[in-house]
Design an enzyme around this catalytic site. Structure first.
Site, mmCIF file in Angstrom:
data_model
loop_
_atom_site.group_PDB
_atom_site.id
_atom_site.type_symbol
_atom_site.label_atom_id
_atom_site.label_comp_id
_atom_site.label_asym_id
_atom_site.label_seq_id
_atom_site.Cartn_x
_atom_site.Cartn_y
_atom_site.Cartn_z
ATOM 1 N N LYS A 90 0.868 -1.184 0.000
ATOM 2 C CA LYS A 90 0.000 0.000 0.000
ATOM 3 C C LYS A 90 0.904 1.233 0.000
ATOM 4 C CE LYS A 90 -2.811 3.283 1.376
ATOM 5 N NZ LYS A 90 -1.926 4.383 0.893
ATOM 6 N N GLU A 115 8.048 1.477 11.877
ATOM 7 C CA GLU A 115 9.179 2.407 11.717
ATOM 8 C C GLU A 115 8.563 3.796 11.693
ATOM 9 O OE1 GLU A 115 12.246 1.237 11.618
ATOM 10 O OE2 GLU A 115 11.620 -0.846 11.470
ATOM 11 N N CYS A 172 13.314 10.520 7.904
ATOM 12 C CA CYS A 172 12.931 10.069 9.254
ATOM 13 C C CYS A 172 14.041 10.327 10.257
ATOM 14 C CB CYS A 172 12.536 8.602 9.235
ATOM 15 S SG CYS A 172 13.807 7.522 8.573
ATOM 16 N N GLU A 232 7.585 16.055 16.072
ATOM 17 C CA GLU A 232 8.247 15.938 14.774
ATOM 18 C C GLU A 232 7.579 16.883 13.769
ATOM 19 O OE1 GLU A 232 7.456 12.430 12.394
ATOM 20 O OE2 GLU A 232 9.553 12.330 11.815
#
Ligand code: NAD
Length: 494
Positions: free
Chosen positions: A188, A264, A299, A398
């Site tokens: 996906k 993750e 990331c 973040e």
């Protein structure tokens, strides 16, 4: 690669993309499509199928059937290896096309995409292809009248959910080990960066992967992603993305078949600069690229700069100088160093963080605003905010954009305390000439990876995984294989 080849590719019309189910291109069951907006100019680039729950169920059923009849898992390792090696070759042979396609919908500067996307994806697929016939079962040290065998079996159907920042690289981190170990996969991709990954999936079929072993469904996370997460027929979810979605996936698993969920997630990674760093100029340049490349949409981006008080002002000035020298703009120009923010929504979120930082007492040293608005694209100046306190939003949340928060510290103990002062634990960096201090910092800062006298960059031989709310499990290296196998004991009385 030269600019002319890139310009030629970008001038070609981008075809509409359908799902890939059971080896065939399939439209959405209700015919719906989604516009793909290019962050380069804000224009509609093409469309993808807007998947329905029925589409996802069909993809899962195809993957399940492929797994159960052993058309892939039952092949000899050498045969699976050959297909995966061919796939890696095809990715490499189509590298420029894949990179340009990916940049057109995700906005990463092409110089970085060429390295981090097809190149890295091919290397990853090849790494696991080479490993797959070197993974042995075990014989347990039992009593002499018993034979204890430990088999390593594929898990079954893996759902792989991918974000928008590096779709090929991150896609390959899941697909490589999952397929190498004989699993079937339902992929996906992200709504806003699916094109290159869909093309890479097509290449797997061209390489000889049997139909149904890899299915790919585009569409909204809340629709097709949720169906994948709640499926009773999916055994593992391998996810990279935000913590909010990660939480949902854990709920889906709990509400359905308790499938394994590997996450993750995001980070708020500290890059820690001591006055005794071997080369402060280099540290400043790397600190800038470590947060601003790919417009901060990395990331492991070093988004918190912790600087020893004695060098704070000079060091921040050097990072600002390096940031201001970075070329922001059209990501399909080879000399661009900071491409586009992936979407208007993300750009507005980034700008919102800047406003909050100001309201909380931060000082904007450089950047802070949208730029190149006349292009219609989503560009933001690299932004540095000083005076960021440990409890400030810019410390705790973040951004996933080109925004660097700076905090100063007085002692090594304080640096560790600040570094560990968030819910995250993905990456970090420390710059020092003191070897003992470097090792103490590596031990003391809770992250999945610590860089010493560098920031960012790592190859496929080492794991990448977070601690705390940055996730669990690891991508890359032989350790990633553990996510895609079951251990089965055979206890045999002799
Ligand atoms: P996101 O969570 O919004 O989306 C990621 C994927 O999840 C997309 O494919 C999306 O369609 C899907 N999704 C969304 N809602 C869903 C739902 N309810 N059910 C199932 N699937 C759903 O993340 P993003 O904005 O695409 O990516 C940015 C995030 O990814 C950042 O937090 C970044 O730090 C993180 N990231 C982490 C790593 C790592 O290795 N730790 C690497 C890259 C990015």
């Amino acid at each position: 690669m030269d600019q002319h080849q890139i310009d030629t590719l970008r001038a070609l019309p981008v075809p509409a993309f359908a799902h890939l189910i059971d080896g065939k291109h399939v439209a959405a069951s209700d015919g719906a499509t989604m516009d793909v907006i290019s962050p380069i100019d804000g224009q509609v680039l093409t469309t993808t199928a807007k998947g329905t729950a029925r589409d996802m169920e069909a993809a899962i059923a195809s993957a399940r059937a492929a797994f159960e009849d052993g058309r892939w898992a039952g092949q000899p390792p050498a045969a699976r290896k050959k297909v995966l090696m061919k796939w890696a070759d095809l990715i490499e042979a189509n590298a420029l096309e894949l990179a340009v396609l990916g940049v057109q919908d995700n906005g990463t500067e092409i110089s970085m995409a060429l390295k981090a996307e097809p190149g890295s994806a091919a290397a990853t697929i090849r790494y696991y292809a080479e490993a797959l016939d070197k993974i042995y079962g075990e014989i347990a040290p039992t009593a002499s009248d018993i034979l204890g065998l430990i088999h390593k079996e594929p898990v079954g159907v893996v759902g792989a959910i991918i974000p928008w920042n590096f779709p090929l690289m991150i896609g390959a981190w899941k697909l490589g080990p999952a397929l190498a170990m004989g699993n079937s996969v339902v992929l996906k991709p992200s709504e806003t960066a699916s094109l290159s990954l869909m093309r890479m999936a097509e290449l797997a079929l061209e390489a000889g992967l049997p139909p149904g072993v890899l299915n790919a469904v585009t569409g909204e996370g809340r629709v097709v992603g949720e169906t994948l997460g709640l499926s009773m027929d999916v055994d593992v979810l391998a996810f990279t993305g935000s913590g909010a979605t990660g939480r949902r996936l854990m709920e889906y698993a709990a509400r359905s078949n308790m499938k394994r969920v590997y996450l993750e997630l995001g980070g708020k990674s500290p890059n820690i600069i001591f006055a005794d760093a071997p080369n402060l100029d280099e540290a400043a340049t790397v600190a800038a690229s470590g947060i601003f490349r790919n417009a901060g949409q990395v990331c492991v981006a070093g988004s918190r700069l912790l600087v020893e008080a004695a060098i704070h002002d000079d060091f921040v000035a050097a990072v600002a100088k390096a940031a201001e020298a970075m070329r922001v703009g059209d990501p399909l120009q080879m000399n661009t160093q900071i491409g586009a923010v992936n979407s208007d929504i993300q750009l507005q979120a980034n700008l919102g963080f800047v406003e909050t930082a100001k309201a909380e007492g931060g000082q904007i040293i450089t950047g802070g605003e949208r730029i190149l608005q006349d292009t219609g694209g989503f560009y933001m100046a690299p932004t540095i905010v000083t005076g960021v306190t440990p409890d400030a939003t810019l410390t705790q949340k973040e951004v996933f954009g080109p925004v660097l928060g700076v905090t100063s510290f007085a002692t090594e103990e304080e640096a560790v305390h600040l570094a560990n002062g968030t819910v995250y634990g993905l990456a970090g960096g420390v710059w020092t000439s003191n070897l003992s201090r470097a090792h103490r910092m590596v031990r003391g800062v809770r992250t999945g990876v610590m860089h010493v006298n560098t920031y960012g960059g790592a190859d496929g031989t080492v794991p990448l995984g977070g601690v705390g709310q940055s996730g669990n499990g690891a991508d890359k290296s032989l350790h990633a294989i553990e996510k895609y196998i079951n251990l089965k004991t055979a206890w045999i009385k002799l």
